[in-house]
Design a protein around this motif. Structure first.
Motif, PDB file in Angstrom:
ATOM      1  N   SER A   7      46.426  45.569  34.073  1.00 56.39           N
ATOM      2  CA  SER A   7      47.189  46.177  34.624  1.00 56.39           C
ATOM      3  C   SER A   7      46.197  46.886  35.846  1.00 56.39           C
ATOM      4  O   SER A   7      45.095  47.429  35.378  1.00 56.39           O
ATOM      5  N   THR A   8      46.304  47.343  36.682  1.00 56.36           N
ATOM      6  CA  THR A   8      45.693  48.207  37.731  1.00 56.36           C
ATOM      7  C   THR A   8      46.493  48.918  38.439  1.00 56.36           C
ATOM      8  O   THR A   8      47.448  49.548  38.303  1.00 56.36           O
ATOM      9  N   LYS A   9      45.157  50.146  38.048  1.00 52.16           N
ATOM     10  CA  LYS A   9      46.286  51.778  39.592  1.00 52.16           C
ATOM     11  C   LYS A   9      44.817  52.189  39.778  1.00 52.16           C
ATOM     12  O   LYS A   9      43.811  52.124  39.916  1.00 52.16           O
ATOM     13  N   SER A  10      45.766  53.263  40.755  1.00 50.39           N
ATOM     14  CA  SER A  10      44.672  53.837  41.657  1.00 50.39           C
ATOM     15  C   SER A  10      43.511  55.326  40.669  1.00 50.39           C
ATOM     16  O   SER A  10      44.506  56.422  40.955  1.00 50.39           O
ATOM     17  N   LYS A  15      45.974  63.221  43.410  1.00 53.94           N
ATOM     18  CA  LYS A  15      46.937  63.285  42.478  1.00 53.94           C
ATOM     19  C   LYS A  15      45.647  64.403  41.069  1.00 53.94           C
ATOM     20  O   LYS A  15      45.748  64.373  39.729  1.00 53.94           O
ATOM     21  N   ARG A  85      42.089  57.105  47.860  1.00 52.90           N
ATOM     22  CA  ARG A  85      41.781  56.497  46.803  1.00 52.90           C
ATOM     23  C   ARG A  85      40.223  56.619  46.799  1.00 52.90           C
ATOM     24  O   ARG A  85      39.087  55.894  47.328  1.00 52.90           O
ATOM     25  N   ARG A  88      38.805  52.042  42.516  1.00 58.35           N
ATOM     26  CA  ARG A  88      40.677  51.435  41.180  1.00 58.35           C
ATOM     27  C   ARG A  88      40.184  50.590  40.156  1.00 58.35           C
ATOM     28  O   ARG A  88      39.023  50.582  39.679  1.00 58.35           O
ATOM     29  N   GLU A  89      41.175  51.022  39.318  1.00 60.60           N
ATOM     30  CA  GLU A  89      40.937  50.678  37.869  1.00 60.60           C
ATOM     31  C   GLU A  89      41.652  49.113  37.192  1.00 60.60           C
ATOM     32  O   GLU A  89      42.855  49.814  37.885  1.00 60.60           O
ATOM     33  N   TRP A  90      40.811  48.573  36.536  1.00 56.27           N
ATOM     34  CA  TRP A  90      41.460  47.305  36.095  1.00 56.27           C
ATOM     35  C   TRP A  90      41.844  47.475  34.272  1.00 56.27           C
ATOM     36  O   TRP A  90      40.376  48.035  33.796  1.00 56.27           O
ATOM     37  N   HIS A 146      38.315  49.122  30.484  1.00 60.86           N
ATOM     38  CA  HIS A 146      38.123  50.385  31.541  1.00 60.86           C
ATOM     39  C   HIS A 146      37.534  49.395  32.449  1.00 60.86           C
ATOM     40  O   HIS A 146      36.763  49.951  32.518  1.00 60.86           O
ATOM     41  N   SER A 186      51.405  43.608  46.840  1.00 62.19           N
ATOM     42  CA  SER A 186      51.529  42.935  45.156  1.00 62.19           C
ATOM     43  C   SER A 186      50.855  41.256  44.948  1.00 62.19           C
ATOM     44  O   SER A 186      51.147  41.058  43.934  1.00 62.19           O
ATOM     45  N   LYS A 229      59.133  56.638  29.338  1.00 62.78           N
ATOM     46  CA  LYS A 229      57.276  56.789  29.704  1.00 62.78           C
ATOM     47  C   LYS A 229      57.265  58.144  28.920  1.00 62.78           C
ATOM     48  O   LYS A 229      58.508  59.211  29.022  1.00 62.78           O
TER      49      LYS A 229
END
Length: 326
Positions: A7-10, A15, A85, A88-90, A146, A186, A229
């Protein structure tokens, strides 16, 4: 059996996040954050097995180098927007069936592939579950990586120093990507997930382990229900309760007594998720039994020298307990 997680997120200022703070936490080190004028110190953090900077191959060939503090401070200074941003993390699950050396090689291979694909720099931190986490109910097989990436491509300037320039293609908006005749982000993320599946399966196949599948459980026909969640408030309540229970157990031990830690959830969300988890474990156990039955049958056919194409698969029975392969 290895499971698929990619999974990935910024990591973004919008934030309230900092690339330097995030890197400090994941690597378990102290880093000075020049933008915010503070030092983030996670050097006492447990569970970090390794943390390495991985450059694009072209920069490595040019004998370039950069340390973690300089890298992520440069990532911060390259961005001017207050909601930018900055990384980016995977997050990828590392198969527990593999050795520590193979897990590290696998994570680094994935990080290197993405670094070369986008021209970005990776910071790969490999974690193992700590005893404290295991005592709280974490799976002791939960090895994972991470991998933080710069959102900008890395190049060498006239002084042969690393500089961060244009945004990597994965960071571009869908509108910008369309103007460049590229598919939506995506699609890009789906491609990277499949890339992880390919790289991980190559390593698993080397050791004759079962392979992972990047498709959703629904696409695989597995009736797994996602947990709810928790949110920051419920998570804190759960953590605070565990800490109180742990202190009670330690106090009892100091007095020569035994105290059984109460592991029941502190919140309604926690209780619901515990029920969902128990249900999913039953579903997953059934799927494993089905897979084992198919594998055992195939092993038997192969060992007897039968023509596998003309053998009818066995009927699946819900209460069947597979026998070990001969």
């Amino acid at each position: 059996m290895a499971i698929f997680i990619a999974s990935t997120k910024s990591i973004s200022r919008g934030k309230g996040q900092s690339a330097v703070a995030s890197a400090s936490y994941r690597a378990g080190v102290a880093l000075e954050d020049t933008r915010y004028g503070k030092t983030h110190d996670y050097s006492k953090r447990h569970g970090v097995m390794s943390a390495d900077i991985i450059l694009p191959s072209a920069l490595t060939a040019a004998n370039a180098a950069i340390d973690r503090s300089e890298l992520w401070n440069k990532a911060e200074s390259a961005e001017k927007r207050k909601d930018a941003r900055v990384a980016r993390e995977w997050l990828v699950n590392l198969p527990y069936e593999l050795s520590a050396e193979d897990r590290k090689e696998l994570a680094h291979s994935f990080a290197q592939t993405l670094a070369d694909r986008y021209g970005t720099i990776a910071d790969c931190a490999i974690h193992e579950p700590t005893q404290k986490e295991i005592d709280r109910g974490a799976d002791p097989r939960n090895y994972h990586a991470h991998i933080m990436f710069t959102t900008r491509t890395a190049e060498l300037d006239e002084n042969n120093e690393i500089t961060l320039t244009d945004k990597a293609t994965i960071e571009l908006s869908d509108k910008k990507r369309r103007s460049l005749s590229m598919e939506r982000v995506s699609h890009e993320i789906k491609d990277v997930r499949q890339l992880w599946e390919q790289i991980a399966n190559e390593k698993l196949a080397e050791h004759d382990h079962k392979l992972i599948d990047s498709r959703s459980y629904a696409a695989q026909g597995i009736d797994i229900e996602p947990q709810l969640k928790m949110g920051s408030v419920a998570t804190k309540l759960e953590r605070d309760k565990y800490e109180r229970e742990l202190r009670k157990a330690e106090q009892a031990k100091a007095e020569g007594k035994h105290y059984e830690i109460d592991k029941t959830p502190a919140t309604q969300l926690g209780t619901i998720n515990e029920i969902i988890n128990e249900r999913n474990e039953l579903v997953w156990g059934t799927e494993l039994a089905k897979n084992q039955l198919i594998n055992d049958t195939a092993d038997h056919i192969i060992s007897k020298g039968h023509d596998i194409e003309h053998i009818t698969p066995p009927q699946m029975v819900s209460d069947y307990v597979p026998k070990p392969s001969m």
